[in-house]
Motif scaffolding. Structure first.
Motif, short mmCIF file in Angstrom:
data_model
loop_
_atom_site.label_atom_id
_atom_site.label_comp_id
_atom_site.label_asym_id
_atom_site.label_seq_id
_atom_site.Cartn_x
_atom_site.Cartn_y
_atom_site.Cartn_z
N THR A 183 0.91 -1.05 0.26
CA THR A 183 0.16 -0.02 0.11
C THR A 183 0.76 1.21 0.12
OG1 THR A 183 0.01 -0.14 2.56
CG2 THR A 183 -2.00 -1.04 1.41
N ASP A 184 2.24 1.23 0.00
CA ASP A 184 2.97 2.28 0.18
C ASP A 184 3.66 2.71 -1.15
OD1 ASP A 184 4.94 0.40 -0.02
OD2 ASP A 184 6.13 1.03 1.59
N THR A 185 3.12 2.05 -2.16
CA THR A 185 3.59 2.27 -3.54
C THR A 185 2.87 3.52 -4.21
OG1 THR A 185 3.86 -0.09 -4.07
CG2 THR A 185 3.69 1.39 -6.00
N PRO A 186 3.76 4.42 -4.70
CA PRO A 186 2.82 5.67 -4.94
C PRO A 186 1.83 5.57 -6.34
CG PRO A 186 5.39 5.67 -5.48
CD PRO A 186 5.11 4.43 -4.67
N GLY A 187 1.12 6.33 -6.57
CA GLY A 187 0.31 6.42 -7.67
C GLY A 187 -0.92 5.76 -7.57
N LEU A 188 -1.91 6.25 -8.44
CA LEU A 188 -3.32 5.91 -8.28
C LEU A 188 -3.46 4.24 -8.33
CD1 LEU A 188 -4.99 8.39 -10.50
CD2 LEU A 188 -4.52 8.55 -8.05
N GLU A 189 -2.70 3.50 -8.81
CA GLU A 189 -2.88 1.74 -8.76
C GLU A 189 -2.83 1.29 -7.49
OE1 GLU A 189 -4.12 0.15 -10.78
OE2 GLU A 189 -3.40 0.29 -12.87
N SER A 190 -2.14 1.91 -6.62
CA SER A 190 -2.22 1.42 -5.10
C SER A 190 -3.12 2.31 -4.23
CB SER A 190 -0.79 1.59 -4.35
OG SER A 190 -0.40 2.92 -4.40
N ALA A 191 -3.56 3.61 -4.57
CA ALA A 191 -4.41 4.33 -3.95
C ALA A 191 -5.95 3.59 -4.00
CB ALA A 191 -4.62 5.64 -4.16
N TRP A 192 -6.14 3.46 -5.15
CA TRP A 192 -7.93 2.75 -5.17
C TRP A 192 -8.03 1.69 -4.35
CZ3 TRP A 192 -8.70 -2.07 -6.23
CH2 TRP A 192 -7.79 -3.05 -7.02
N ARG A 193 -7.05 0.70 -4.02
CA ARG A 193 -7.14 -0.34 -3.27
C ARG A 193 -7.43 0.02 -1.73
NH1 ARG A 193 -3.09 -1.91 -6.91
NH2 ARG A 193 -3.69 -3.79 -8.12
N ILE A 194 -6.57 1.16 -1.28
CA ILE A 194 -6.77 1.81 -0.13
C ILE A 194 -8.03 2.37 0.37
CG2 ILE A 194 -5.89 3.15 1.76
CD1 ILE A 194 -3.30 2.94 0.21
N TRP A 195 -8.41 3.31 -0.88
CA TRP A 195 -9.84 4.15 -0.80
C TRP A 195 -11.08 2.99 -0.75
CZ3 TRP A 195 -9.83 9.55 -0.62
CH2 TRP A 195 -11.31 9.94 -0.49
N ARG A 197 -11.26 0.01 0.32
CA ARG A 197 -11.49 -0.64 1.34
C ARG A 197 -12.01 -0.01 2.65
NH1 ARG A 197 -5.54 -4.02 0.86
NH2 ARG A 197 -6.18 -5.17 -0.55
N ARG A 198 -11.93 1.32 2.37
CA ARG A 198 -12.37 2.21 3.59
C ARG A 198 -13.74 2.44 3.51
NH1 ARG A 198 -9.20 5.46 6.68
NH2 ARG A 198 -7.48 4.09 6.16
N SER A 199 -14.56 2.50 4.53
CA SER A 199 -16.11 2.90 4.52
C SER A 199 -16.15 4.09 4.07
CB SER A 199 -16.54 2.70 6.13
OG SER A 199 -17.84 3.43 6.27
N SER A 200 -17.38 4.42 3.43
CA SER A 200 -17.69 5.37 2.83
C SER A 200 -18.15 6.72 3.84
CB SER A 200 -18.84 5.51 1.80
OG SER A 200 -19.06 6.73 1.30
#
Length: 300
Positions: A183-195, A197-200
């Motif tokens: 999850t610490d990889t920069p760029g959107l490809e990793s960002a979408w996974r974090i977002w 999974r998070r509750s809205s």
């Protein structure tokens, strides 16, 4: 030894010529002028202050536009304080931004650390700011048009990011990529996974959204931009509705060339007047490549 008049003339002429020039320069800038120039810069450091509502501010702006020596003096004062003048106009006032070494620098990283102690949450705050900028000015012509006003909502930004998350997830699956990288990889490809999974909302018992939910993160980002004079809150619908200011447009112009911003815009943003947005596939998806090492704000 006999004095030579020619030598006296040779030495004396430059002094005689320089004296009036020096006196003229000294007369051109008075302490009152310096105080007025500093006052104008001080107005510029109050991002919520509108020139139309402050007579002194408006008069100093008019003097800046009509008096070139005064304008140069004000620019010099700003430079000495480590500020960059983005624009001086009735619509934006004296819009300044702080250089890296300025004592006035409000570093986004500092905001992120105040907003969230967890590094993953800081990553999400960066993505929220990126999404707000992309939604506010989704097309180059919007960003170039001084009269354009962008509108965003808390729920609209969250929904937009989640659409981007789905688009990126589909692409990763099509390309057979690992769907769970670090999850610490920069760029959107990793960002979408974090977002994703998070509750809205993650609402509490009294229906307040949790600060760590994605709408809570977007709300905090929009509140920060409002406090900084970049947005104006216009209502409570859709979690909170906001409109852009001239200062925000100048700031987004400054960041429009970043890799992460370009990467998000390449997904195909379609603005909607109610402050929401959607994504459309770009014209040629075969050639769409994610920007290499596209970093997000606050991630460093």
């Amino acid at each position: 030894m006999t004095d030579h008049p020619a030598e006296h003339a040779a030495w004396g002429e430059p002094d005689a010529a320089a004296a009036p020039a020096a006196a003229s320069a000294a007369a051109a800038v008075t302490p009152a002028d310096a105080a007025d120039a500093a006052r104008l810069v001080a107005f510029g450091l109050q991002p919520k202050l509108q020139p139309a509502r402050d007579q002194e501010y408006g008069e100093l702006l008019r003097r800046y536009r009509e008096d070139p020596p005064f304008a140069r003096l004000a620019d010099a004062v700003a430079t000495g304080l480590g500020l960059v003048v983005l624009e001086v106009s009735p619509r934006a006032g004296m819009a300044v931004t702080a250089a890296e070494d300025s004592v006035f620098a409000v570093r986004m990283g500092d905001y992120a650390r105040r907003a969230a102690a967890d590094s993953t949450d800081r990553f999400l705050h960066g993505l929220a700011h990126l999404a707000v900028a992309a939604m506010a000015f989704p097309r180059p012509e919007d960003l170039a048009d001084d009269g354009y006003i962008g509108r965003v909502t808390v729920n609209g930004v969250d929904g937009f990011v989640r659409q981007a998350c789905r688009r990126l997830e589909e692409r990763a699956e099509e390309q057979g990529e690992n769907t769970d990288p670090a999850t610490d990889t920069p760029g959107l490809e990793s960002a979408w996974r974090i977002w994703a999974r998070r509750s809205s909302t993650g609402a509490t018992k009294d229906a307040r959204r949790l600060a760590g939910s994605t709408t809570g993160i977007v709300g905090k980002a929009l509140a920060f931009l409002t406090d900084s004079g970049f947005l104006q809150r216009t209502g409570d619908d859709s979690g909170g509705t906001y409109r852009t200011t001239a200062r925000y447009q100048l700031q987004v112009r400054d960041m429009a060339g970043t890799a992460a911003m370009a990467e998000l815009l390449e997904l195909g943003v379609v603005p909607v007047t109610d402050g929401s947005a959607t994504l459309l596939p770009p014209d040629d998806t075969d050639d769409l490549e994610l920007a290499a090492d596209a970093g997000l704000p606050f991630h460093s």
